[in-house]
Design a protein around this motif. Structure first.
Motif, mmCIF file in Angstrom:
data_model
loop_
_atom_site.group_PDB
_atom_site.id
_atom_site.type_symbol
_atom_site.label_atom_id
_atom_site.label_comp_id
_atom_site.label_asym_id
_atom_site.label_seq_id
_atom_site.Cartn_x
_atom_site.Cartn_y
_atom_site.Cartn_z
ATOM 1 N N ASP A 167 0.810 -1.221 0.000
ATOM 2 C CA ASP A 167 0.000 0.000 0.000
ATOM 3 C C ASP A 167 0.844 1.274 0.000
ATOM 4 O O ASP A 167 0.289 2.373 -0.089
ATOM 5 N N LEU A 168 2.149 1.130 0.100
ATOM 6 C CA LEU A 168 3.034 2.298 0.090
ATOM 7 C C LEU A 168 3.270 2.733 -1.347
ATOM 8 O O LEU A 168 4.013 2.091 -2.099
ATOM 9 N N LEU A 184 7.388 12.370 6.953
ATOM 10 C CA LEU A 184 6.446 11.278 6.787
ATOM 11 C C LEU A 184 6.817 10.140 7.725
ATOM 12 O O LEU A 184 7.992 9.781 7.866
ATOM 13 N N THR A 185 5.811 9.562 8.347
ATOM 14 C CA THR A 185 6.018 8.383 9.181
ATOM 15 C C THR A 185 5.653 7.147 8.375
ATOM 16 O O THR A 185 4.511 6.985 7.937
ATOM 17 N N LEU A 186 6.638 6.276 8.174
ATOM 18 C CA LEU A 186 6.446 5.035 7.426
ATOM 19 C C LEU A 186 6.752 3.848 8.339
ATOM 20 O O LEU A 186 7.471 3.981 9.325
ATOM 21 N N PRO A 187 6.220 2.669 8.021
ATOM 22 C CA PRO A 187 6.508 1.500 8.861
ATOM 23 C C PRO A 187 7.990 1.140 8.802
ATOM 24 O O PRO A 187 8.617 1.213 7.737
ATOM 25 N N ALA A 188 8.547 0.761 9.926
ATOM 26 C CA ALA A 188 9.916 0.270 9.961
ATOM 27 C C ALA A 188 9.983 -1.108 9.303
ATOM 28 O O ALA A 188 8.980 -1.830 9.251
ATOM 29 N N PRO A 189 11.142 -1.492 8.788
ATOM 30 C CA PRO A 189 11.272 -2.824 8.186
ATOM 31 C C PRO A 189 10.912 -3.915 9.195
ATOM 32 O O PRO A 189 11.431 -3.938 10.313
ATOM 33 N N LYS A 199 12.942 -1.855 0.147
ATOM 34 C CA LYS A 199 11.793 -1.065 -0.300
ATOM 35 C C LYS A 199 11.771 0.284 0.411
ATOM 36 O O LYS A 199 11.550 1.330 -0.205
ATOM 37 N N LEU A 200 12.014 0.246 1.701
ATOM 38 C CA LEU A 200 11.997 1.480 2.485
ATOM 39 C C LEU A 200 13.109 2.420 2.041
ATOM 40 O O LEU A 200 12.909 3.631 1.928
ATOM 41 N N ALA A 201 14.291 1.867 1.762
ATOM 42 C CA ALA A 201 15.427 2.689 1.346
ATOM 43 C C ALA A 201 15.120 3.438 0.054
ATOM 44 O O ALA A 201 15.476 4.618 -0.093
ATOM 45 N N GLU A 202 14.444 2.784 -0.873
ATOM 46 C CA GLU A 202 14.079 3.442 -2.138
ATOM 47 C C GLU A 202 13.126 4.609 -1.896
ATOM 48 O O GLU A 202 13.275 5.685 -2.478
ATOM 49 N N LEU A 203 12.141 4.373 -1.029
ATOM 50 C CA LEU A 203 11.182 5.439 -0.721
ATOM 51 C C LEU A 203 11.856 6.612 -0.024
ATOM 52 O O LEU A 203 11.611 7.778 -0.361
ATOM 53 N N ILE A 204 12.698 6.312 0.937
ATOM 54 C CA ILE A 204 13.356 7.374 1.693
ATOM 55 C C ILE A 204 14.252 8.212 0.793
ATOM 56 O O ILE A 204 14.289 9.448 0.897
#
Length: 284
Positions: A167-168, A184-189, A199-204
């Motif tokens: 959903d991100l 922005l607050t996103l879920p931690a891995p 995935k998180l690294a790409e978004l950040i």
């Protein structure tokens, strides 16, 4: 303003604090601990508020959630008139969250009236949370960000709550930044299914390029997990590029388990900064 790592109580609560806090977080290089508190829940121990407990175990910033911003009732402290009363006890930066929703208390969700109330109560930063509800569409979130920005130019964070990594959507996240969100607050891995470190690294990387900071949160009851797990999650979040490691309020009594705060802090910034934060007086 000093970087958050070096901030004392006197750095917070100033008219300039909400304008300077973004750079103070950014310059801390991923070593900031933010703790969510269910402000109206009975405290873990009646002798102290949950805010004092969280600060004692290493929190830099406290986010009050589920609080009626008109009455400002803090469990263990009572009804207060101004957030400086919480800050005097904790020595930390104090934020207030408003929910993006149609139902519930008018003064716990974002409305013109609730926004006017909270802006008079001395918050160091504001947060908006969009829990998974039919009305919390990207369009509604953007509209509410703009509503907030119409009267608030300080540090604004947003948690567009997701139940799965699929959903991100980067396009939505960038739209929130363009509407005026500072962090922005996103879920931690590992905190939400499907959210990997890669995935998180790409978004950040993309969000930082757009000018936003990112907080990665553990809000799925892992606020009460064991030392090894929380430290693994915290380090994965830091490797992915998170500016802030955030712990939710679902650990125990409306806060993280206190030792979880401590263990996460040790993992991302070591004993020096953890011990100094724990020992620093709220009178400084």
């Amino acid at each position: 303003m000093n970087r958050i790592l070096a901030c004392t109580a006197s750095d917070f609560g100033k008219a300039t604090t909400p304008l300077a806090i973004k750079e103070a977080i950014k310059s801390s290089e991923g070593r900031v601990i933010l703790v969510n508190l269910a402000a109206e829940n009975a405290p873990l121990y009646p002798e102290v508020t949950n805010g004092e407990m969280a600060a004692a175990f290493g929190a830099d910033l406290l986010l009050l959630k589920g609080i009626d911003v008109q009455t400002l009732k803090i469990a263990g402290l009572g009804t207060i008139k101004h957030l400086s009363e919480v800050r005097k006890l904790t020595g930390t930066g104090i934020g207030v969250n408003l929910e993006i929703a149609d139902g519930g208390s008018d003064f716990k969700r974002l409305t013109v009236e609730s926004l006017a109330e909270v802006l008079n109560k001395g918050a160091d930063f504001l947060s908006l949370t969009a829990y998974v509800k039919p009305e919390a569409t990207p369009e509604r979130i953007i509209s509410d960000i703009k509503l907030t920005r119409a009267s608030y130019d300080g540090f604004l964070m947003l948690n567009p709550v997701v139940s799965h990594g699929a959903d991100l959507k980067l396009e939505n996240l960038l739209a929130y930044v363009n509407a005026g969100v500072d962090m922005l607050t996103l879920p931690a891995p590992g905190a939400v299914a499907g959210v990997t470190e890669d995935k998180l690294a790409e978004l950040i990387l993309a969000l930082r390029a757009a000018g936003a900071l990112v907080s990665t949160t553990v809000g799925t009851s892992q606020e009460g997990t064991d030392k090894e797990t929380i430290q693994a999650i915290a380090l994965a979040a830091k490797r992915a590029g998170a500016d802030v490691f955030e712990l939710g309020d679902a650990g125990v009594a409306g806060m993280p388990v206190p030792t979880t705060i401590y263990n996460a802090s040790i993992a991302i910034r070591g004993q020096r900064h953890t011990f100094v934060r724990m020992a620093r007086s709220a009178n400084r």
